[in-house]
Design a protein around this motif. Structure first.
Motif, PDB file in Angstrom:
ATOM      1  N   SER A 131       8.624   5.458  13.346  1.00 51.78           N
ATOM      2  CA  SER A 131       9.234   4.214  13.534  1.00 51.78           C
ATOM      3  C   SER A 131       7.689   3.489  14.333  1.00 51.78           C
ATOM      4  N   ASP A 132       6.973   4.108  15.123  1.00 49.66           N
ATOM      5  CA  ASP A 132       5.844   3.491  15.615  1.00 49.66           C
ATOM      6  C   ASP A 132       4.862   3.336  14.820  1.00 49.66           C
ATOM      7  N   PHE A 133       4.603   4.515  13.956  1.00 46.21           N
ATOM      8  CA  PHE A 133       3.567   4.082  12.871  1.00 46.21           C
ATOM      9  C   PHE A 133       3.875   3.290  12.020  1.00 46.21           C
ATOM     10  N   LEU A 134       5.004   3.015  11.363  1.00 51.06           N
ATOM     11  CA  LEU A 134       5.484   1.604  10.415  1.00 51.06           C
ATOM     12  C   LEU A 134       5.183   0.516  11.148  1.00 51.06           C
ATOM     13  N   ARG A 135       5.600   0.342  12.349  1.00 53.35           N
ATOM     14  CA  ARG A 135       5.767  -0.928  13.052  1.00 53.35           C
ATOM     15  C   ARG A 135       4.325  -1.375  13.466  1.00 53.35           C
ATOM     16  N   CYS A 136       3.655  -0.405  13.999  1.00 58.41           N
ATOM     17  CA  CYS A 136       2.188  -0.749  14.603  1.00 58.41           C
ATOM     18  C   CYS A 136       1.028  -0.993  13.809  1.00 58.41           C
ATOM     19  N   ILE A 137       1.304  -0.477  12.504  1.00 58.51           N
ATOM     20  CA  ILE A 137      -0.256  -0.456  11.860  1.00 58.51           C
ATOM     21  C   ILE A 137      -0.180  -1.922  11.154  1.00 58.51           C
ATOM     22  N   PRO A 138      -1.412  -2.690  11.216  1.00 60.72           N
ATOM     23  CA  PRO A 138      -1.140  -3.928  10.648  1.00 60.72           C
ATOM     24  C   PRO A 138      -1.266  -3.902   9.238  1.00 60.72           C
ATOM     25  N   LYS A 139      -0.294  -4.913   8.607  1.00 64.10           N
ATOM     26  CA  LYS A 139      -0.007  -5.172   7.415  1.00 64.10           C
ATOM     27  C   LYS A 139      -0.944  -5.158   6.390  1.00 64.10           C
ATOM     28  N   CYS A 194      -2.666  -0.649  -1.526  1.00 65.19           N
ATOM     29  CA  CYS A 194      -2.433  -1.647  -2.482  1.00 65.19           C
ATOM     30  C   CYS A 194      -1.013  -1.873  -2.413  1.00 65.19           C
ATOM     31  N   VAL A 195      -0.428  -2.124  -1.040  1.00 71.05           N
ATOM     32  CA  VAL A 195       0.981  -2.761  -0.853  1.00 71.05           C
ATOM     33  C   VAL A 195       0.970  -4.271  -0.409  1.00 71.05           C
ATOM     34  N   ASN A 196       1.718  -5.164  -1.211  1.00 70.63           N
ATOM     35  CA  ASN A 196       1.690  -6.433  -0.546  1.00 70.63           C
ATOM     36  C   ASN A 196       2.184  -6.426   0.677  1.00 70.63           C
ATOM     37  N   GLU A 197       1.107  -7.201   1.531  1.00 71.23           N
ATOM     38  CA  GLU A 197       1.288  -7.058   3.085  1.00 71.23           C
ATOM     39  C   GLU A 197       2.497  -7.958   3.351  1.00 71.23           C
ATOM     40  N   HIS A 198       2.934  -8.993   2.653  1.00 70.36           N
ATOM     41  CA  HIS A 198       3.897  -9.612   3.151  1.00 70.36           C
ATOM     42  C   HIS A 198       5.250  -8.857   2.900  1.00 70.36           C
ATOM     43  N   GLU A 199       5.475  -8.309   1.768  1.00 78.13           N
ATOM     44  CA  GLU A 199       6.836  -7.583   1.612  1.00 78.13           C
ATOM     45  C   GLU A 199       6.605  -6.469   2.478  1.00 78.13           C
ATOM     46  N   TYR A 200       5.627  -5.959   2.943  1.00 80.83           N
ATOM     47  CA  TYR A 200       5.632  -4.776   3.855  1.00 80.83           C
ATOM     48  C   TYR A 200       6.093  -5.342   5.436  1.00 80.83           C
ATOM     49  N   ALA A 201       5.601  -6.360   5.618  1.00 80.35           N
ATOM     50  CA  ALA A 201       5.981  -6.861   7.108  1.00 80.35           C
ATOM     51  C   ALA A 201       7.211  -7.179   7.065  1.00 80.35           C
ATOM     52  N   LYS A 202       7.899  -7.653   5.922  1.00 81.46           N
ATOM     53  CA  LYS A 202       9.376  -8.106   5.971  1.00 81.46           C
ATOM     54  C   LYS A 202      10.126  -6.669   5.822  1.00 81.46           C
ATOM     55  N   ALA A 203       9.629  -5.754   5.298  1.00 78.59           N
ATOM     56  CA  ALA A 203      10.554  -4.466   5.204  1.00 78.59           C
ATOM     57  C   ALA A 203      10.463  -3.673   6.627  1.00 78.59           C
ATOM     58  N   VAL A 204       9.423  -3.882   7.470  1.00 80.19           N
ATOM     59  CA  VAL A 204       9.522  -3.237   8.606  1.00 80.19           C
ATOM     60  C   VAL A 204       9.745  -4.089   9.613  1.00 80.19           C
ATOM     61  N   ALA A 205      10.023  -5.501   9.424  1.00 76.77           N
ATOM     62  CA  ALA A 205      10.585  -6.219  10.613  1.00 76.77           C
ATOM     63  C   ALA A 205      11.676  -5.962  11.478  1.00 76.77           C
ATOM     64  N   PRO A 206      12.951  -5.282  10.984  1.00 77.95           N
ATOM     65  CA  PRO A 206      13.686  -4.764  11.622  1.00 77.95           C
ATOM     66  C   PRO A 206      13.386  -3.692  12.796  1.00 77.95           C
ATOM     67  N   ILE A 207      12.352  -2.944  12.658  1.00 78.95           N
ATOM     68  CA  ILE A 207      11.814  -1.872  13.532  1.00 78.95           C
ATOM     69  C   ILE A 207      10.988  -2.663  14.737  1.00 78.95           C
ATOM     70  N   GLN A 208      11.964  -2.797  15.773  1.00 72.40           N
ATOM     71  CA  GLN A 208      11.314  -3.450  16.790  1.00 72.40           C
ATOM     72  C   GLN A 208      11.205  -2.491  18.209  1.00 72.40           C
ATOM     73  N   GLU A 209      11.406  -1.318  18.144  1.00 72.31           N
ATOM     74  CA  GLU A 209      11.041  -0.298  18.960  1.00 72.31           C
ATOM     75  C   GLU A 209      10.962   1.083  18.591  1.00 72.31           C
ATOM     76  N   SER A 210      10.602   2.189  19.314  1.00 70.55           N
ATOM     77  CA  SER A 210      10.808   3.358  18.979  1.00 70.55           C
ATOM     78  C   SER A 210      12.237   3.688  18.671  1.00 70.55           C
ATOM     79  N   LEU A 211      12.272   4.392  17.433  1.00 73.35           N
ATOM     80  CA  LEU A 211      13.805   4.960  17.185  1.00 73.35           C
ATOM     81  C   LEU A 211      13.632   6.265  16.880  1.00 73.35           C
ATOM     82  N   ILE A 212      14.838   6.994  17.628  1.00 70.33           N
ATOM     83  CA  ILE A 212      14.860   8.221  17.397  1.00 70.33           C
ATOM     84  C   ILE A 212      15.913   8.688  16.710  1.00 70.33           C
ATOM     85  N   LEU A 213      17.504   8.365  16.920  1.00 71.75           N
ATOM     86  CA  LEU A 213      18.524   8.454  16.098  1.00 71.75           C
ATOM     87  C   LEU A 213      18.770   7.235  15.442  1.00 71.75           C
TER      88      LEU A 213
END
Length: 207
Positions: free
Chosen positions: A133-141, A149-168
């Motif tokens: 979860s940290d990898f996904l939310r912290c790497i710049p779009k 070659c992933v659309n940066e705006h679509e990626y940012a929208k996809a990972v936006a719900p990940i606001q913190e480290s998730l374990i379960l």
């Protein structure tokens, strides 16, 4: 070599692994721990993991430990990415069965039943953990777009719900039915074979 811990006049050789809460999703899905900080004499360390059907220990890896999963009750799928074969290895475990998650290998665990209880035992007193979860939310779009070659705006929208480290996971309220504060699996993955297929090649049924 002398063991200074064992020579301590205040030596403790017992502890309660239920006392220190590591992570709580809700009253049915939580993790407690016993590591070197709680019991200096311990030579390994472990999590007590309690999950209900459909809950996942989210993808992550450890930089300093190999992990052994021991199922106490319920059934789970453990999955690990093998960097040498470039394949995902998935095992369906029942009580008393174990799987190994080698140091540095990406892995995750899915509960197939309610009241799943497992031990995650490490070969060092305290594990380092890198959360997906940290990898996904912290790497710049912009980096994701340039690298894959992933659309940066679509990626940012996809990972936006990940606001913190998730374990379960999944996170509470993530379009999944919940009752009485406890996770209720939806119908997207109706059987264990489908869950295993999510992990790609290398799925193994129960022993």
């Amino acid at each position: 070599m002398e063991d200074c811990v064992l020579q301590d006049p205040n030596l403790k050789l017992a502890a309660d692994s239920n006392q220190v809460l590591n992570y709580k999703r809700d009253q049915c899905n939580y993790i407690t721990q016993l590591f070197g900080q709680q019991l200096p004499a311990i030579k390994n360390g472990f999590f007590n993991i309690h999950m209900t059907k459909g809950i996942i220990v989210q993808p992550h890896w450890h930089t300093n430990v190999t992990e052994m999963i021991v199922v106490i009750s319920g059934e789970v799928l453990t999955s690990v990415f093998n960097p040498f074969t470039q394949r995902v290895m998935t095992y369906h475990l029942k009580p008393g069965q174990v799987s190994i998650l080698p140091k540095g290998w990406f892995h995750w665990i899915i509960a197939l039943t309610d009241h799943a209880y497992l031990l995650a035992i490490f070969d060092q007193p305290t594990p380092d953990i890198v959360f997906g979860s940290d990898f996904l939310r912290c790497i710049p779009k912009e980096v994701i777009a340039r690298a894959y070659c992933v659309n940066e705006h679509e990626y940012a929208k996809a990972v936006a719900p990940i606001q913190e480290s998730l374990i379960l996971g999944p996170p509470p309220g993530c379009c999944i039915r919940e009752e009485s504060g406890c996770f209720q699996a939806n119908e997207r993955y109706p059987d264990m074979e489908s869950l295993g297929a999510l992990s790609g090649a290398g799925w193994h049924p129960a022993f």
